[in-house]
Enzyme design. Structure first.
Site, short mmCIF file in Angstrom:
data_model
loop_
_atom_site.label_atom_id
_atom_site.label_comp_id
_atom_site.label_asym_id
_atom_site.label_seq_id
_atom_site.Cartn_x
_atom_site.Cartn_y
_atom_site.Cartn_z
N SER A 52 -16.31 52.62 -56.70
CA SER A 52 -15.88 53.02 -55.29
C SER A 52 -14.52 53.36 -55.17
O SER A 52 -13.72 52.67 -54.40
CB SER A 52 -16.38 51.91 -54.34
N PRO A 53 -13.80 53.99 -56.19
CA PRO A 53 -12.44 54.38 -56.14
C PRO A 53 -12.03 55.10 -54.82
O PRO A 53 -10.80 54.92 -54.52
CB PRO A 53 -12.19 55.14 -57.38
N HIS B 63 -25.07 43.34 -63.65
CA HIS B 63 -24.51 44.07 -62.16
C HIS B 63 -24.04 43.08 -61.18
O HIS B 63 -23.02 43.36 -60.77
CB HIS B 63 -25.84 45.01 -61.63
N TYR C 132 -30.66 51.64 -58.60
CA TYR C 132 -30.27 52.71 -57.62
C TYR C 132 -31.66 53.67 -57.58
O TYR C 132 -32.46 53.96 -58.50
CB TYR C 132 -29.28 53.79 -58.41
N GLY D 155 -13.26 54.29 -52.05
CA GLY D 155 -13.32 53.42 -50.73
C GLY D 155 -14.89 53.88 -50.23
O GLY D 155 -15.18 53.85 -48.92
N ARG D 156 -15.83 54.43 -50.98
CA ARG D 156 -17.20 54.98 -50.62
C ARG D 156 -16.85 55.97 -49.82
O ARG D 156 -17.91 56.32 -49.15
CB ARG D 156 -18.17 53.53 -49.90
N GLY D 157 -16.06 56.67 -49.98
CA GLY D 157 -15.62 58.00 -49.24
C GLY D 157 -14.91 57.88 -47.91
O GLY D 157 -14.18 58.86 -47.59
N PHE D 158 -14.64 56.95 -47.49
CA PHE D 158 -13.62 56.49 -46.41
C PHE D 158 -12.30 56.96 -46.55
O PHE D 158 -11.74 57.40 -45.73
CB PHE D 158 -13.95 54.97 -46.02
#
Ligand SMILES: NC(=O)c1ccc[n+]([C@@H]2O[C@H](COP(=O)([O-])OP(=O)(O)OC[C@H]3O[C@@H](n4cnc5c(N)ncnc54)[C@H](OP(=O)(O)O)[C@@H]3O)[C@@H](O)[C@H]2O)c1
Length: 337
Positions: free
Chosen positions: A209-210, A130, A61, A212-215
């Protein structure tokens, strides 16, 4: 906002005790738009205050910058936070776009020393592989990770994006405290084999990503509106016709949120907690945020309980999503199932 006391859970059979929701630190350094160091550090303070003690980073990252960012905070609160980092995605200084997957023991030994140096720590609490390179037997990689535990450089082991069979094979070499893979209303392929294996072995599941990456929160509606270097532009489900179709799938979350006086982000998080209960699994979602305000909103989600009817409304969503999670699914667990 007064936040609820966060319940605590243990990672794996003998792992550390952490707040039942963690914090994904990735976006504080790269991938999801502009970064703001002061707000990121304030968010870490707010997390600890709220009982969010499980911090997630990775060597890749910001190509090391994220470990450097959170290292001083972890050192200042060494006994209060549980720090997880990862190796396995190789980056190159002379080619910022380059990503390789490396699981060989020599690489792992060098990677842990580099992470410890950037973090300024003597020991990493949870060290994850990872991504999986199928060319290297998993027993060989986990054997090298186990040596790091014996050497006192790492306390507990984790894996990311492995199949149920790979998790079992790894566990036969050394106990695994946590499995971190994408899991949300929108991404449920881990329910094919990984979730059952984790439940059977007593491995904690750490959904990444719970949101949905912000979507799922409505914070963006299509990749085209994001910055040119935002990684979500490369992810098939957020672009063009896929994004347009997927937007309709977010509607039920919004409707439930409105009816419950909650937010769509909180509904998405409540879903992951309750889905894990169905599988008899310890779960610690790690929603990612760069901001205190959202940290508070996400932490408050632990008090929301969805009804059977609301869960039924969300049940078919993942099956209707258009587009894959990644442009190349070979590097995910489902790509090897
Ligand atoms: N193992 C792996 O391969 C892997 C892959 C991806 C991620 N991860 C880890 O998992 C963590 C979480 O995943 P993620 O960051 O990809 O996705 P996520 O948690 O599903 O969503 C993060 C995105 O949602 C936004 N957001 C957060 N809370 C919000 C809220 N309450 N309302 C509206 N928007 C909100 C964030 O923006 P703001 O920052 O502006 O709030 C960010 O853009 C990462 O930080 C990383 O540590 C691991």
């Amino acid at each position: 906002m007064t936040l609820p006391a966060l319940p605590t859970v243990r990672l794996g059979q003998d792992g550390p005790v952490v707040g039942a929701q963690g914090l994904g630190c990735m976006g504080m350094s790269e991938f999801y738009g502009p970064t703001d160091t002061a707000e990121a550090l304030a968010t870490l303070d707010a997390a600890l205050e709220a009982g969010v003690t499980f911090l997630d980073t990775a060597d890749q990252y910001g190509a090391g910058r994220n470990e450097e960012l959170i290292g001083p905070f972890v050192r200042a609160h060494r006994d209060e936070v549980v720090l997880a980092t990862k190796f396995g995605v190789e980056r190159r200084a002379d080619d910022p776009a380059y990503r390789g997957v490396r699981n060989d023991p020599g690489y792992i030994r060098a990677a842990v020393d580099a992470s410890l140096r950037r973090l300024g720590l003597d020991v990493i609490d949870v060290y994850y592989m990872h991504r999986r390179d199928p060319a290297v037997p998993i027993a060989e990689s986990v054997g090298a990770m186990a040596e790091l535990v014996a050497a006192g450089k790492v306390r507990h082991l984790g894996l990311s994006e492995v199949t149920g069979a790979e998790l079992r094979e790894a566990y036969a070499v050394h106990p695994i405290a946590a499995l971190q893979s994408e899991w949300s209303v929108f991404a449920r392929d881990v329910e094919r084999s990984a979730v059952a294996a984790a439940a059977e072995l007593g491995v904690a599941f750490v959904p990444y990503s719970p949101l949905g990456r912000g979507f799922l929160t409505g914070s963006f509606a299509a990749a085209e509106e994001l910055a040119a270097d935002d990684i979500r532009r490369t992810q098939p489900r957020f672009s063009g016709a896929n994004a347009a179709a997927n937007r309709a799938l977010v509607e039920p979350l919004r409707e439930i949120a409105v009816a419950r006086g909650a937010t769509a982000a909180q509904v998405a998080l409540a879903w992951v907690h309750q889905r894990a209960e169905v599988h008899g699994l310890t779960v610690v979602p790690i929603p990612g945020t760069r901001r205190r305000e959202r940290l508070a909103e996400n932490t408050a989600a632990v008090t929301l309980r969805l009804t059977v009817e609301e869960l039924a409304v969300l049940e078919p969503v993942a099956g209707r999503v258009a587009g894959e999670r990644y442009p190349d699914m070979a590097f995910t667990s489902v790509g090897r199932e």
